[in-house]
Scaffold this motif. Structure first.
Motif, PDB file in Angstrom:
ATOM      1  N   PRO A  54      84.147  51.083  49.256  1.00  0.00           N
ATOM      2  CA  PRO A  54      83.029  52.239  48.961  1.00  0.00           C
ATOM      3  C   PRO A  54      83.255  53.235  50.499  1.00  0.00           C
ATOM      4  N   THR A  55      83.562  52.444  51.628  1.00  0.00           N
ATOM      5  CA  THR A  55      83.257  53.498  52.931  1.00  0.00           C
ATOM      6  C   THR A  55      85.094  54.017  53.474  1.00  0.00           C
ATOM      7  N   LEU A  56      85.990  53.864  53.400  1.00  0.00           N
ATOM      8  CA  LEU A  56      87.552  54.220  52.598  1.00  0.00           C
ATOM      9  C   LEU A  56      87.351  54.926  51.647  1.00  0.00           C
ATOM     10  N   LEU A  57      86.663  55.545  50.318  1.00  0.00           N
ATOM     11  CA  LEU A  57      86.473  56.102  49.588  1.00  0.00           C
ATOM     12  C   LEU A  57      85.863  57.378  50.341  1.00  0.00           C
ATOM     13  N   LYS A  58      85.139  56.925  50.907  1.00  0.00           N
ATOM     14  CA  LYS A  58      84.132  58.630  51.669  1.00  0.00           C
ATOM     15  C   LYS A  58      84.653  59.153  52.859  1.00  0.00           C
ATOM     16  N   GLY A  59      85.907  58.185  52.946  1.00  0.00           N
ATOM     17  CA  GLY A  59      87.148  58.656  54.595  1.00  0.00           C
ATOM     18  C   GLY A  59      86.277  57.660  56.367  1.00  0.00           C
ATOM     19  N   GLY A  60      85.425  57.119  55.526  1.00  0.00           N
ATOM     20  CA  GLY A  60      85.004  56.148  56.911  1.00  0.00           C
ATOM     21  C   GLY A  60      85.867  55.560  58.011  1.00  0.00           C
ATOM     22  N   ALA A  61      85.188  54.686  58.481  1.00  0.00           N
ATOM     23  CA  ALA A  61      86.388  54.162  59.089  1.00  0.00           C
ATOM     24  C   ALA A  61      86.238  52.295  59.251  1.00  0.00           C
ATOM     25  N   VAL A  62      86.906  51.726  59.345  1.00  0.00           N
ATOM     26  CA  VAL A  62      86.827  50.101  58.533  1.00  0.00           C
ATOM     27  C   VAL A  62      87.958  49.412  59.346  1.00  0.00           C
ATOM     28  N   VAL A  63      86.336  48.867  60.418  1.00  0.00           N
ATOM     29  CA  VAL A  63      87.159  47.654  61.810  1.00  0.00           C
ATOM     30  C   VAL A  63      87.962  46.628  60.555  1.00  0.00           C
ATOM     31  N   VAL A  64      88.953  45.891  60.992  1.00  0.00           N
ATOM     32  CA  VAL A  64      89.203  44.594  60.066  1.00  0.00           C
ATOM     33  C   VAL A  64      88.966  43.700  61.144  1.00  0.00           C
ATOM     34  N   VAL A  65      88.264  42.081  60.795  1.00  0.00           N
ATOM     35  CA  VAL A  65      87.913  41.471  61.874  1.00  0.00           C
ATOM     36  C   VAL A  65      88.483  40.256  61.113  1.00  0.00           C
ATOM     37  N   PRO A  66      89.371  39.463  61.644  1.00  0.00           N
ATOM     38  CA  PRO A  66      90.390  38.232  61.283  1.00  0.00           C
ATOM     39  C   PRO A  66      89.353  37.089  60.931  1.00  0.00           C
ATOM     40  N   LYS A  67      88.794  36.789  61.910  1.00  0.00           N
ATOM     41  CA  LYS A  67      87.834  35.889  62.315  1.00  0.00           C
ATOM     42  C   LYS A  67      86.763  35.863  62.287  1.00  0.00           C
ATOM     43  N   PHE A  68      86.347  35.393  62.269  1.00  0.00           N
ATOM     44  CA  PHE A  68      83.992  35.529  62.622  1.00  0.00           C
ATOM     45  C   PHE A  68      83.569  34.480  63.283  1.00  0.00           C
ATOM     46  N   GLU A  69      83.264  35.008  64.584  1.00  0.00           N
ATOM     47  CA  GLU A  69      82.446  33.740  65.344  1.00  0.00           C
ATOM     48  C   GLU A  69      81.307  34.848  66.201  1.00  0.00           C
ATOM     49  N   ALA A  70      80.023  34.081  65.817  1.00  0.00           N
ATOM     50  CA  ALA A  70      79.005  34.547  66.014  1.00  0.00           C
ATOM     51  C   ALA A  70      78.852  35.633  67.645  1.00  0.00           C
ATOM     52  N   GLY A  71      78.646  35.798  68.520  1.00  0.00           N
ATOM     53  CA  GLY A  71      78.675  35.853  69.739  1.00  0.00           C
ATOM     54  C   GLY A  71      79.452  36.959  69.781  1.00  0.00           C
ATOM     55  N   GLY A  72      80.784  36.945  69.018  1.00  0.00           N
ATOM     56  CA  GLY A  72      82.092  38.165  69.623  1.00  0.00           C
ATOM     57  C   GLY A  72      81.565  38.751  68.579  1.00  0.00           C
ATOM     58  N   PHE A  73      81.450  39.005  67.219  1.00  0.00           N
ATOM     59  CA  PHE A  73      80.645  39.677  65.686  1.00  0.00           C
ATOM     60  C   PHE A  73      79.734  40.536  66.510  1.00  0.00           C
ATOM     61  N   LEU A  74      78.531  40.042  67.519  1.00  0.00           N
ATOM     62  CA  LEU A  74      77.603  40.517  68.266  1.00  0.00           C
ATOM     63  C   LEU A  74      78.073  41.672  68.728  1.00  0.00           C
ATOM     64  N   ALA A  75      79.292  41.316  69.539  1.00  0.00           N
ATOM     65  CA  ALA A  75      80.002  42.482  70.520  1.00  0.00           C
ATOM     66  C   ALA A  75      80.417  43.306  69.920  1.00  0.00           C
ATOM     67  N   LEU A  76      81.443  42.851  68.850  1.00  0.00           N
ATOM     68  CA  LEU A  76      81.639  44.137  68.441  1.00  0.00           C
ATOM     69  C   LEU A  76      80.803  45.456  67.600  1.00  0.00           C
ATOM     70  N   ILE A  77      79.555  44.655  67.123  1.00  0.00           N
ATOM     71  CA  ILE A  77      78.466  45.359  66.821  1.00  0.00           C
ATOM     72  C   ILE A  77      77.943  46.428  67.538  1.00  0.00           C
ATOM     73  N   VAL A  78      78.040  46.027  68.737  1.00  0.00           N
ATOM     74  CA  VAL A  78      78.077  46.549  70.131  1.00  0.00           C
ATOM     75  C   VAL A  78      78.856  47.571  70.294  1.00  0.00           C
ATOM     76  N   ARG A  79      80.161  47.476  70.473  1.00  0.00           N
ATOM     77  CA  ARG A  79      81.560  48.045  71.040  1.00  0.00           C
ATOM     78  C   ARG A  79      81.949  48.755  70.789  1.00  0.00           C
ATOM     79  N   ARG A  80      81.813  48.838  69.164  1.00  0.00           N
ATOM     80  CA  ARG A  80      82.270  50.028  68.099  1.00  0.00           C
ATOM     81  C   ARG A  80      80.897  50.795  67.185  1.00  0.00           C
ATOM     82  N   ARG A  81      79.733  49.980  68.156  1.00  0.00           N
ATOM     83  CA  ARG A  81      78.695  51.087  67.118  1.00  0.00           C
ATOM     84  C   ARG A  81      78.702  51.206  65.648  1.00  0.00           C
ATOM     85  N   ALA A  82      79.122  49.550  64.949  1.00  0.00           N
ATOM     86  CA  ALA A  82      78.938  49.816  63.667  1.00  0.00           C
ATOM     87  C   ALA A  82      78.349  49.747  63.320  1.00  0.00           C
ATOM     88  N   THR A  83      78.248  50.514  62.143  1.00  0.00           N
ATOM     89  CA  THR A  83      77.143  51.057  60.767  1.00  0.00           C
ATOM     90  C   THR A  83      76.528  50.389  59.451  1.00  0.00           C
TER      91      THR A  83
END
Length: 512
Positions: free
Chosen positions: A223-252
Motif C-alpha cells: 500500500p505504501t508503494l502504491l501511494k508513492g511512499g518510501a519503504v525501508v527494507v529491513v533484513p533482520k529484526f533486533e529489538a534495540g536496532g529496530f527502535l533506533a531505526l524508527i528514530v533515525r528514519r523518522r518512520a511513520t
C-alpha cells in the motif's frame, strides 16, 4: 552510500514522483524511476532464462531490495513468484522447489549454502543464480520527472485472475501446500488496506515482516508503494536496532507480529526512544497480551490488530484507529471489500455470536497449487473456511477465540503438528507421537511433543532433536519433549489433543 533523497524525507514531495525514494536500505536506495528500470532489466534477464507466462521463479533470501525487484520482475514477465522461507531446512526447501515446479531459483548471498544443500537440480530447477547476477552492470540513472521507461523486452500480458505468487503454508497432512495468489488478490488486498488505513505518499514504512510471509508484502509495504511512499527494507529484526531505526528514519508505520512488539517494549531503550513519528503500527499473526498493546498505546502509538491468513492475501479484519485503544485485543472489523460469516456446527450464526469464520471476497485465494481436493475442502461456493473460531460482539468488533485446526502459532510462525509428527515418526524407535501447543510468554505458543517409544528402544531427547534439526526449521522443533508410555485416545483411536494440551500446561507451568 546513502544519497540525498533519504536525508530529505521529512520534506518529501507528496504524490507519485519518479524522483522520490521507493526502496532503500542503509547501503542502497532506488527511486521509483530507477526501480522501474531495474525491474524491466531483471524481467528481460528472466525471459532469457526461459521465464514466461506461468513459469515459477523461486526466491530464497532475507528481505532486500533484490527480493522486491525479483518479485516485481517475475510478475512483469508473466511468471509466478515462489517466496521461500529462509528458516526452513534444506529438505523442506527441496520439497517446495519440486512441488512448485520452479524453473529458476534466485538466492541472496546469505542463503547460497542453503540453496545448494536443497539440491535444486535434483528437484527440477533449471537455473540457480545469486540475486546479484540479475542486477544491471551499472546503477540505472533516471532524470527527475522522466517518464517510465519503455519495456526492454516484450512481456506476456497478465489479467487479474492470473496467478502471481505461491506462498507455502504448513499442511494439516504433514506436507506444506502452496497457496496461489493472483494479481487480483494482491490488488484487492491493497485496496482494502487503503480503505482501512490512511496511507500517505509521504509515509516512511519499515518493511521488517519477512517477504516470504504474505504480511510482509501486503499489510504495509505494497500500500505504501502504491501511494508513492518510501519503504525501508529491513533484513533482520533486533529489538534495540529496530527502535533506533524508527528514530533515525523518522518512520511513520510498520507491521509486525506481537512478539516483536513485546521485545521492543521490554528493551532498555524503550522509554527513551522517540516514537513520535509513528502514525500507525499493524500487528497480527497471533494473540497479543493486553499489557503489550497497552504499552504501545501509552506511548501514543496507534496500534491496530489485524487478522487474516495467507489464503486471504491476507487481510480479513483490522481494528479501526478510533476504538482500538478501548479494545486492545480485538481483531477489529471486516475490511471494506470482504464478506464474512460465522458458522456454528454447520448452521450460520445470525447477528453477533461465535462460530467458525468463513471469508469471501476478491482477495481470497485461487486455491492450493496442484491440490484440487484440498482446495475443495476449504472453498465452498467462494467461501473460504478459515478453521478459526471467532466471536463478534454487538458493535461488530471481532475476537479470535480458538482454532478448529490444531495449528500452533509461535512468534507469528504457523506450525502444524502433523508435519512435526511425521518427521518424528520417521525414527524407527518411535511408536507414536503427538505435538500440541503450550502458552509461552515470549512466543505466544511453543510446541510440546509427547513421544511413545517402541519396546526396547533407547532413543533419547538429544538424538530426537538432532533428527528433527536435519528435517525441520528450528522454529518447528518442539520446545519440550516428553517421553510417555501411551497417548490418550478416544474409542476410535483418535488422539485426544485437548487432554494433551492440559497435560502440557501442567508439565510446563513456567511457560505461561
Amino acid at each position: 552510500m546513502i544519497g540525498p533523497g533519504i536525508g530529505s524525507w521529512p520534506a518529501r514531495r507528496a504524490r507519485m514522483n519518479p524522483a522520490t525514494v521507493a526502496l532503500c536500505t542503509d547501503d542502497e536506495e532506488l527511486t521509483y524511476a530507477e526501480l522501474a528500470v531495474r525491474v524491466e532489466h531483471t524481467a528481460a534477464r528472466l525471459r532469457e532464462l526461459g521465464v514466461s507466462a506461468g513459469t515459477r521463479v523461486a526466491y530464497l533470501g532475507p528481505n532486500s531490495i533484490d527480493t522486491w525487484v525479483c518479485f516485481f520482475a517475475t510478475a512483469r514477465a508473466g511468471g509466478i513468484f515462489v517466496s521461500l522461507n529462509i528458516r526452513l531446512a534444506a529438505p523442506e526447501i527441496g520439497y517446495m522447489l519440486a512441488d512448485s515446479g520452479s524453473h529458476v531459483l534466485v538466492h541472496g548471498p546469505e542463503c547460497a549454502e542453503l540453496a545448494t544443500a536443497s539440491d535444486p537440480a535434483e528437484h527440477g530447477v533449471a537455473h540457480v543464480l545469486p540475486a546479484a547476477d540479475l542486477r544491471p552492470s551499472s546503477r540505472p540513472e533516471a532524470a527527475v520527472g522522466s517518464p517510465m521507461p519503455a519495456p526492454i523486452a516484450e512481456e506476456d500480458p497478465v489479467e487479474l485472475d492470473d496467478p502471481v505468487l505461491i506462498l507455502y503454508t504448513s499442511g494439516t497432512t504433514g506436507r506444506p501446500k502452496g497457496a496461489v495468489l493472483t494479481h487480483g488478490n494482491l490488488t484487492w488486498n491493497t485496496v482494502n488496506q487503503l480503505a482501512h488505513v490512511d496511507v500517505l505518499s509521504t509515509d516512511v514504512a519499515l518493511c521488517v515482516a519477512p517477504l516470504f510471509h504474505v504480511t510482509g508484502l501486503g499489510q504495509v509495504s505494497m500500500p505504501t508503494l502504491l501511494k508513492g511512499g518510501a519503504v525501508v527494507v529491513v533484513p533482520k529484526f533486533e529489538a534495540g536496532g529496530f527502535l533506533a531505526l524508527i528514530v533515525r528514519r523518522r518512520a511513520t508505520c510498520f507491521s509486525a507480529v506481537p512478539t516483536m512488539l513485546q521485545m521492543m517494549c521490554e528493551h532498555p531503550d524503550w522509554e527513551s526512544a522517540d516514537l513520535s513519528s509513528l502514525r500507525y503500527v499493524i500487528y497480527g499473526g497471533s494473540p497479543i497480551a493486553e499489557e503489550v498493546a497497552q504499552a504501545w498505546l501509552d506511548r501514543g502509538v496507534v496500534v491496530q490488530q489485524g487478522y487474516g491468513m495467507t489464503e486471504a492475501s491476507p487481510g480479513v479484519f483490522m481494528a479501526l484507529p478510533d476504538g482500538a485503544s478501548s479494545r486492545p485485543v480485538s481483531a477489529g472489523v471486516p475490511h471494506f471489500f470482504t464478506d464474512v460469516r460465522l458458522d456454528a456446527e454447520g448452521e450460520p450464526v445470525a447477528g453477533p455470536g461465535r462460530g467458525e469464520l468463513l471469508v469471501r471476497g476478491p482477495h481470497v485465494f485461487a486455491g492450493y497449487w496442484n491440490r484440487p481436493e484440498e482446495t475443495a475442502q476449504v472453498l465452498d461456493k467462494g467461501w473460504y473456511r478459515s478453521g478459526d473460531v471467532l466471536r463478534i460482539e454487538d458493535d461488530g468488533w471481532a475476537y479470535v477465540v480458538d482454532r478448529v485446526k490444531d495449528m500452533i502459532i509461535s512468534g507469528g510462525e504457523n506450525i502444524y503438528p502433523a508435519e512435526v509428527e511425521a518427521a518424528i515418526a520417521e525414527l524407527a524407535d518411535v511408536s507414536a507421537a503427538a505435538v500440541v501447543g503450550v502458552p509461552d510468554q515470549t512466543w505466544g505458543e511453543v510446541g510440546c511433543a509427547y513421544v511413545v517409544l517402541r519396546s526396547g528402544a533407547d532413543l533419547d531427547e538429544i538424538a530426537l532433536r538432532a533428527h528433527l534439526e536435519q528435517r525441520l526449521a528450528r522454529y518447528k522443533i518442539p520446545r519440550y519433549v516428553e517421553m510417555c508410555d501411551e497417548l490418550p485416545r478416544n474409542a476410535t483411536g483418535k488422539v485426544l489433543r485437548s487432554v494433551l494440551r492440559e497435560q502440557a500446561r501442567q508439565d510446563h507451568p513456567s511457560a505461561h
